[in-house]
Write a protein that holds these residues in place. Structure first.
Motif, PDB file in Angstrom:
ATOM      1  N   SER A 108      23.537  53.565 -29.741  1.00 24.50           N
ATOM      2  CA  SER A 108      24.384  54.741 -29.880  1.00 24.50           C
ATOM      3  C   SER A 108      25.631  54.620 -29.005  1.00 24.50           C
ATOM      4  N   VAL A 109      25.482  53.987 -27.831  1.00 24.10           N
ATOM      5  CA  VAL A 109      26.637  53.750 -26.966  1.00 24.10           C
ATOM      6  C   VAL A 109      27.533  52.685 -27.571  1.00 24.10           C
ATOM      7  N   ALA A 110      26.924  51.601 -28.044  1.00 19.96           N
ATOM      8  CA  ALA A 110      27.702  50.521 -28.653  1.00 19.96           C
ATOM      9  C   ALA A 110      28.503  51.029 -29.847  1.00 19.96           C
ATOM     10  N   THR A 111      27.857  51.832 -30.696  1.00 15.44           N
ATOM     11  CA  THR A 111      28.529  52.363 -31.884  1.00 15.44           C
ATOM     12  C   THR A 111      29.696  53.259 -31.495  1.00 15.44           C
ATOM     13  N   ALA A 112      29.482  54.105 -30.487  1.00 16.26           N
ATOM     14  CA  ALA A 112      30.548  55.008 -30.046  1.00 16.26           C
ATOM     15  C   ALA A 112      31.750  54.237 -29.508  1.00 16.26           C
ATOM     16  N   GLN A 113      31.512  53.004 -29.036  1.00 15.76           N
ATOM     17  CA  GLN A 113      32.600  52.187 -28.509  1.00 15.76           C
ATOM     18  C   GLN A 113      33.182  51.241 -29.559  1.00 15.76           C
ATOM     19  N   GLY A 114      32.688  51.351 -30.800  1.00 18.29           N
ATOM     20  CA  GLY A 114      33.248  50.560 -31.886  1.00 18.29           C
ATOM     21  C   GLY A 114      32.587  49.225 -32.134  1.00 18.29           C
ATOM     22  N   PHE A 115      31.389  49.001 -31.542  1.00 17.52           N
ATOM     23  CA  PHE A 115      30.678  47.745 -31.742  1.00 17.52           C
ATOM     24  C   PHE A 115      29.558  47.922 -32.771  1.00 17.52           C
ATOM     25  N   LYS A 116      29.322  46.889 -33.555  1.00 16.71           N
ATOM     26  CA  LYS A 116      28.302  46.977 -34.593  1.00 16.71           C
ATOM     27  C   LYS A 116      26.920  46.556 -34.104  1.00 16.71           C
ATOM     28  N   SER A 117      26.854  45.882 -32.976  1.00 11.36           N
ATOM     29  CA  SER A 117      25.561  45.400 -32.490  1.00 11.36           C
ATOM     30  C   SER A 117      25.511  45.479 -30.972  1.00 11.36           C
ATOM     31  N   LEU A 118      24.285  45.390 -30.442  1.00 10.49           N
ATOM     32  CA  LEU A 118      24.108  45.380 -28.991  1.00 10.49           C
ATOM     33  C   LEU A 118      24.753  44.142 -28.374  1.00 10.49           C
ATOM     34  N   ASP A 119      24.568  42.988 -29.007  1.00  9.52           N
ATOM     35  CA  ASP A 119      25.144  41.754 -28.470  1.00  9.52           C
ATOM     36  C   ASP A 119      26.660  41.844 -28.397  1.00  9.52           C
ATOM     37  N   ALA A 120      27.273  42.402 -29.450  1.00  8.59           N
ATOM     38  CA  ALA A 120      28.730  42.513 -29.464  1.00  8.59           C
ATOM     39  C   ALA A 120      29.225  43.400 -28.332  1.00  8.59           C
ATOM     40  N   ALA A 121      28.419  44.399 -27.963  1.00  5.45           N
ATOM     41  CA  ALA A 121      28.796  45.312 -26.879  1.00  5.45           C
ATOM     42  C   ALA A 121      28.453  44.750 -25.501  1.00  5.45           C
ATOM     43  N   GLY A 122      27.789  43.587 -25.447  1.00 12.05           N
ATOM     44  CA  GLY A 122      27.401  42.995 -24.171  1.00 12.05           C
ATOM     45  C   GLY A 122      26.068  43.475 -23.652  1.00 12.05           C
ATOM     46  N   PHE A 123      25.302  44.207 -24.493  1.00 10.62           N
ATOM     47  CA  PHE A 123      23.991  44.702 -24.089  1.00 10.62           C
ATOM     48  C   PHE A 123      22.931  43.653 -24.433  1.00 10.62           C
ATOM     49  N   THR A 124      22.802  42.647 -23.579  1.00  9.11           N
ATOM     50  CA  THR A 124      21.806  41.599 -23.801  1.00  9.11           C
ATOM     51  C   THR A 124      20.691  41.733 -22.776  1.00  9.11           C
ATOM     52  N   ASP A 125      19.554  41.102 -23.057  1.00  7.89           N
ATOM     53  CA  ASP A 125      18.385  41.169 -22.181  1.00  7.89           C
ATOM     54  C   ASP A 125      18.041  42.626 -21.871  1.00  7.89           C
ATOM     55  N   VAL A 126      17.890  43.424 -22.919  1.00  9.00           N
ATOM     56  CA  VAL A 126      17.600  44.855 -22.763  1.00  9.00           C
ATOM     57  C   VAL A 126      16.178  45.032 -22.244  1.00  9.00           C
ATOM     58  N   GLN A 127      16.034  45.780 -21.154  1.00  6.24           N
ATOM     59  CA  GLN A 127      14.723  46.040 -20.553  1.00  6.24           C
ATOM     60  C   GLN A 127      14.624  47.517 -20.203  1.00  6.24           C
ATOM     61  N   GLY A 128      13.377  47.994 -20.099  1.00  2.00           N
ATOM     62  CA  GLY A 128      13.152  49.385 -19.756  1.00  2.00           C
ATOM     63  C   GLY A 128      12.157  49.524 -18.621  1.00  2.00           C
ATOM     64  N   PHE A 129      12.408  50.507 -17.746  1.00  2.00           N
ATOM     65  CA  PHE A 129      11.541  50.791 -16.605  1.00  2.00           C
ATOM     66  C   PHE A 129      11.256  52.289 -16.622  1.00  2.00           C
ATOM     67  N   LEU A 130       9.983  52.636 -16.731  1.00  2.00           N
ATOM     68  CA  LEU A 130       9.580  54.029 -16.870  1.00  2.00           C
ATOM     69  C   LEU A 130       8.967  54.495 -15.550  1.00  2.00           C
ATOM     70  N   PHE A 131       9.515  55.575 -14.997  1.00  2.00           N
ATOM     71  CA  PHE A 131       9.091  56.080 -13.691  1.00  2.00           C
ATOM     72  C   PHE A 131       8.330  57.390 -13.851  1.00  2.00           C
ATOM     73  N   VAL A 132       7.200  57.487 -13.144  1.00  2.00           N
ATOM     74  CA  VAL A 132       6.424  58.719 -13.079  1.00  2.00           C
ATOM     75  C   VAL A 132       6.195  59.014 -11.599  1.00  2.00           C
ATOM     76  N   SER A 133       6.626  60.201 -11.148  1.00  2.00           N
ATOM     77  CA  SER A 133       6.587  60.507  -9.717  1.00  2.00           C
ATOM     78  C   SER A 133       6.014  61.885  -9.470  1.00  2.00           C
ATOM     79  N   SER A 134       5.227  61.989  -8.408  1.00  2.00           N
ATOM     80  CA  SER A 134       4.707  63.285  -7.981  1.00  2.00           C
ATOM     81  C   SER A 134       5.818  64.115  -7.341  1.00  2.00           C
ATOM     82  N   PRO A 135       5.629  65.430  -7.246  1.00  2.00           N
ATOM     83  CA  PRO A 135       6.609  66.269  -6.545  1.00  2.00           C
ATOM     84  C   PRO A 135       6.859  65.765  -5.128  1.00  2.00           C
ATOM     85  N   GLY A 136       8.115  65.811  -4.699  1.00  2.00           N
ATOM     86  CA  GLY A 136       8.459  65.435  -3.338  1.00  2.00           C
ATOM     87  C   GLY A 136       8.451  63.947  -3.053  1.00  2.00           C
ATOM     88  N   SER A 137       8.451  63.099  -4.095  1.00  2.00           N
ATOM     89  CA  SER A 137       8.420  61.647  -3.879  1.00  2.00           C
ATOM     90  C   SER A 137       9.822  61.092  -3.644  1.00  2.00           C
TER      91      SER A 137
END
Length: 316
Positions: A108-137
């Protein structure tokens, strides 16, 4: 395509990817980012992709004395409202449903910037990190080896990010250590003038540039957040050089920072990538990944297994 990640057009035009700015997102309510779904994800993740400890850490936490919690990963999620814990699930893109979430958000970011693909926008090696934290952490002051759209999904957080454009907060030597040994960095009061504290509610987030230090605090309710990350070709090159330099330095061979000696960088990088290519098939095994990390990054590279739990400490 309906945009998943959004920011003022001027922010992308004038700041991205060199400066931090606030973003908005539409991931609140996504069933993949609820506690029941996260519990199922924990069951699927290899153990070396799960790191957790007590949320009662300091902003300037010494990683060798990080307090732990005496719960297994599933119980951390089940008891997150009262566990006093902080947890990150690393590389969630190995599960197809989460790979789709990350790539759709970045597209969605790549498209908004006029790119047709993640690679064209420079978004390579896409990874995700999911955080779960208790209150006050608290997530201590640290830096990461990639660019990052950090999105808040449940609960409120303070996210403080610090401009390290000139490396006056974290030196090249400290950057190398943070990328190859342990991400935590000592915080000093003088850094405050270079920082921006973002108060984040669900639906809000912040862009964090490569190697910009930050600390994070969960407020009065448990928190769910996601770091949507990628590496450009230049970032991957620089990270590889930090790893090579660290390996050689550990063996008593002083090294210049990346970019100081370009010809030597090219030689080191070529040799490292040949070796990495040979090792790549071995990384499919958790046990071999663990061994490779220890050989390349040192004896404490697998600190997140929490094997010093009995002493109440975790190694770097």
């Amino acid at each position: 395509m309906t945009a998943t990640l959004m920011a003022d057009e001027a922010a992308f035009e004038n700041l991205f990817p060199n400066k931090s700015f606030r973003i908005q997102h539409k991931l609140v309510g996504d069933q993949r980012l609820t506690l029941p779904a996260i519990l199922e994800l924990v069951k699927q993740m290899p153990r070396d992709r799960i790191e957790y400890n007590s949320g009662k850490a300091n902003v300037s936490q010494d990683p060798t004395t990080t307090p732990l919690v005496d719960l297994d990963p599933q119980e951390v999620v089940r008891q997150i409202e009262t566990a006093g814990a902080w947890m990150v699930l690393k590389r969630i893109e190995i599960v197809p449903a989460y790979k789709e979430l990350l790539e759709t958000a970045l597209q969605s970011v790549a498209t908004a910037q006029g790119f047709k693909s993640l690679d064209a926008a420079g978004f390579t090696d896409v990874q995700g990190f999911l955080f779960v934290s208790s209150p006050g952490s608290t997530t201590p002051f640290h830096l990461d080896s990639e660019d990052n759209f950090f999105v808040q999904v449940h609960g409120d957080k303070q996210f403080a990010v610090f401009d390290n454009t000139d490396h006056s907060i974290v030196s090249e030597e400290q950057i190398e250590h943070a990328i190859t040994k342990h991400r935590n960095i000592k915080y000093e009061d003088r850094f405050a003038a270079r920082g921006t504290v973002n108060e984040l509610k669900p639906g809000e987030g912040v862009f964090v540039p490569y190697i910009w230090p930050h600390w994070v605090k969960t407020k009065d309710t448990y928190s769910i957040s996601v770091a949507i990350t990628w590496k450009t070709k230049e970032v991957k090159r620089r990270n590889d050089l930090y790893v090579v330099n660290s390996m050689l330095r550990d063996r008593g061979l002083p090294q210049s920072a990346p970019g100081v000696k370009p010809a030597l960088d090219a030689v080191k990088l070529g040799a490292f990538r040949v070796a990495a290519g040979v090792a790549a098939p071995l990384r499919k095994s958790e046990g071999l990944r663990r061994l490779i990390r220890q050989v390349v990054l040192g004896k404490d590279a697998n600190y997140y297994y929490g094997e010093k739990k009995k002493s109440g400490q975790v190694g770097m």
